[in-house]
Design a protein around this motif. Structure first.
Motif, short mmCIF file in Angstrom:
data_model
loop_
_atom_site.label_atom_id
_atom_site.label_comp_id
_atom_site.label_asym_id
_atom_site.label_seq_id
_atom_site.Cartn_x
_atom_site.Cartn_y
_atom_site.Cartn_z
N THR A 58 5.80 0.22 -0.96
CA THR A 58 5.77 1.34 0.02
C THR A 58 4.79 0.93 1.08
N HIS A 59 5.19 0.86 2.53
CA HIS A 59 4.45 0.86 3.49
C HIS A 59 4.50 2.27 4.50
N ASP A 60 3.47 3.16 4.38
CA ASP A 60 3.55 4.42 5.05
C ASP A 60 2.38 4.63 5.94
N ASN A 72 0.38 7.96 5.77
CA ASN A 72 -0.14 8.37 4.55
C ASN A 72 -1.69 7.97 4.40
N GLY A 102 3.96 10.80 11.64
CA GLY A 102 2.51 10.54 11.60
C GLY A 102 1.57 10.89 12.86
N PRO A 124 7.27 5.75 11.23
CA PRO A 124 7.99 6.12 10.11
C PRO A 124 7.46 4.92 9.00
N GLY A 125 7.60 5.52 7.79
CA GLY A 125 7.04 4.69 6.56
C GLY A 125 8.38 3.84 5.93
N GLN A 126 8.01 2.89 5.43
CA GLN A 126 9.07 2.04 4.87
C GLN A 126 8.71 1.55 3.30
N THR A 127 10.03 1.97 2.56
CA THR A 127 10.04 1.38 1.09
C THR A 127 11.18 0.51 0.89
N MET A 185 11.38 6.22 6.09
CA MET A 185 11.01 7.71 6.30
C MET A 185 10.31 8.11 7.55
#
Length: 434
Positions: free
Chosen positions: A295-297, A300, A82, A100-103, A75
């Motif tokens: 999820t690692h964001d 966030n 960010g 970016p974040g990862q899911t 993401m």
């Protein structure tokens, strides 16, 4: 079933040397050798074997568990992911991009209401039905080979009788020619004997043609092996074992209903249709998809988070009426087919048993009295004619009566063997093997 299939192959291999010798030297072949050669070459049974393999493949498919789904999402690929975020995962530096974040997700479909178990039961029954079809093919094809084999044997016996009659008439012609020259008989009497000799020779020519036609029929049945037109059936009568031919009719019908592979196959397909109908009804029970992930964001507030979810389709607009209707129709059709086959089995047994009893009585009557009487009448008439104690008409009539009796006996003997194997076929029994 596999043991039976391998058994035919082993039989064919064991008999290959004798079959090769038969092809090379025009030797006779036995019933077992003809059967082995047929199963070695016949393509229809190979096709039936493929049906079994297809059914076994369906079992593997039915037992398969749905594969899980692994998902990866990234993401915030556009812009500055960010940028200037105050999240804990970001470096607190002005203008720093956290990235970016990862899911990562994992989904698994869980079938409910025992649908997978029903599929496995249905496919297992389908495999059993395919094996029963194979056994039924063996039952039908074996008698097809025997019919052709004993058809050839009957033609050979009729040819042998024709040769015997030709020999008798030739001897009569030679002796009567001497009597004619000596003036002991009239020319009309000699011509009458000579005419019968010519008819006997014509009968022999027809018998030779019948043997060739029977050889061709056997060759076609055996898929036309090399030098098959030289094959001759060995006059080796099978041992008629006790297959219940002396039992009560109802007992034999019950035996056939329990053994006939075609009826078993239809009943198995009806049982399979039961499973398919129940499976169609259970389609209205929704399957569940369970999803879990991580999820690692960095951008966030919560840097790392986990999640789990369940999704269920709602049968709001469609309740699988079509699948249920199709399964119900197939269920009724298979049940009706099984009932029709059961009626056919009963009819087969009744007809085959009646044919066997009739054929057996005819042969017993021939062997107990008629054959001996026909030979004695022929021999006495021939002796009396040679000594001048009877006329040519009595001699010819005795020869014709003997010929008719022998033809009827040979046909009755072959018919008795065919009736025996037809009875075994109607019962679902292989008399010469398992």
């Amino acid at each position: 079933m596999k043991r039976i299939f391998r058994g035919w192959i082993v039989l064919a291999v064991l008999l290959l040397p004798s079959l090769s010798a038969a092809a090379d030297t025009a030797a006779t072949i036995s019933e077992d050798e003809a059967l082995a050669l047929f199963y070695q070459r016949n393509l229809d049974l190979i096709a039936a074997r493929y049906n079994i393999e297809d059914a076994q493949a369906q079992e593997i498919i039915a037992a398969a568990i749905p594969n899980p789904t692994i998902g990866v999402q990234v993401m915030g690929l556009t812009g500055k992911a960010g940028y200037n975020s105050s999240a804990l995962g970001c470096r607190q530096t002005p203008g720093y991009e956290c990235g970016p974040g990862q899911t990562y997700s994992f989904s698994q479909l869980i079938e409910t209401a025992g649908k997978r178990g029903l599929r496995m039961e249905s496919s297992a029954i389908g495999s059993q039905a395919a094996e029963s079809d194979f056994r039924n093919a063996v039952r039908v094809f074996s008698n097809m080979v025997r019919d052709a084999y004993y058809g050839l044997l009957l033609a050979q016996k009729q040819r042998r009788l024709a040769r015997e009659l030709v020999s008798h008439y030739q001897e009569a012609v030679r002796s009567n020619r001497l009597r004619l020259q000596a003036g002991d008989i009239a020319e009309a009497e000699f011509l009458r004997i000579d005419m019968e000799a010519l008819k006997a020779q014509s009968d022999l020519d027809n018998a030779e043609a019948a043997v060739e036609q029977a050889q061709a029929n056997l060759a076609v049945t055996l898929n036309w092996p090399d030098k098959s037109m030289q094959f001759e059936a060995r006059e080796q009568w099978p041992q008629l074992k006790d297959i219940g031919q002396n039992s009560a009719r109802e007992s034999l019908i019950d035996k056939a209903l329990s053994l006939r592979p075609d009826l078993r196959a239809d009943r198995q397909r009806a049982d399979q249709a039961d499973k398919e109908l129940e499976l169609a009804r259970r389609l209205n029970y929704p399957d569940v998809t369970v999803t879990g992930g991580y999820t690692h964001d960095p951008g966030n507030t919560n840097l790392n988070s986990s999640f789990v979810g369940v999704s269920v389709p709602v049968p709001l607009f469609y309740q699988h009426q079509g699948e249920i209707g199709q399964a119900a129709v197939n269920h009724n059709k298979t049940r009706l087919a099984a009932e029709a086959t059961e009626l056919a089995v009963r009819n087969d047994v009744v007809g085959a048993l009646a044919a066997w009893k009739s054929a057996d009585k005819v042969v017993q009557r021939f062997e107990s009295e008629l054959l001996d009487h026909a030979r004695k009448v022929r021999d006495r008439a021939e002796l009396a004619y040679r000594k001048g104690a009877s006329g040519v008409l009595e001699f010819i009539d005795a020869q014709r009566s003997y010929k008719a009796a022998m033809l009827d006996y040979d046909a009755a003997a072959i018919n008795r063997i065919n009736a025996y194997y037809d009875l075994a076929k109607s019962l679902g029994i292989e008399p010469n093997g398992e």
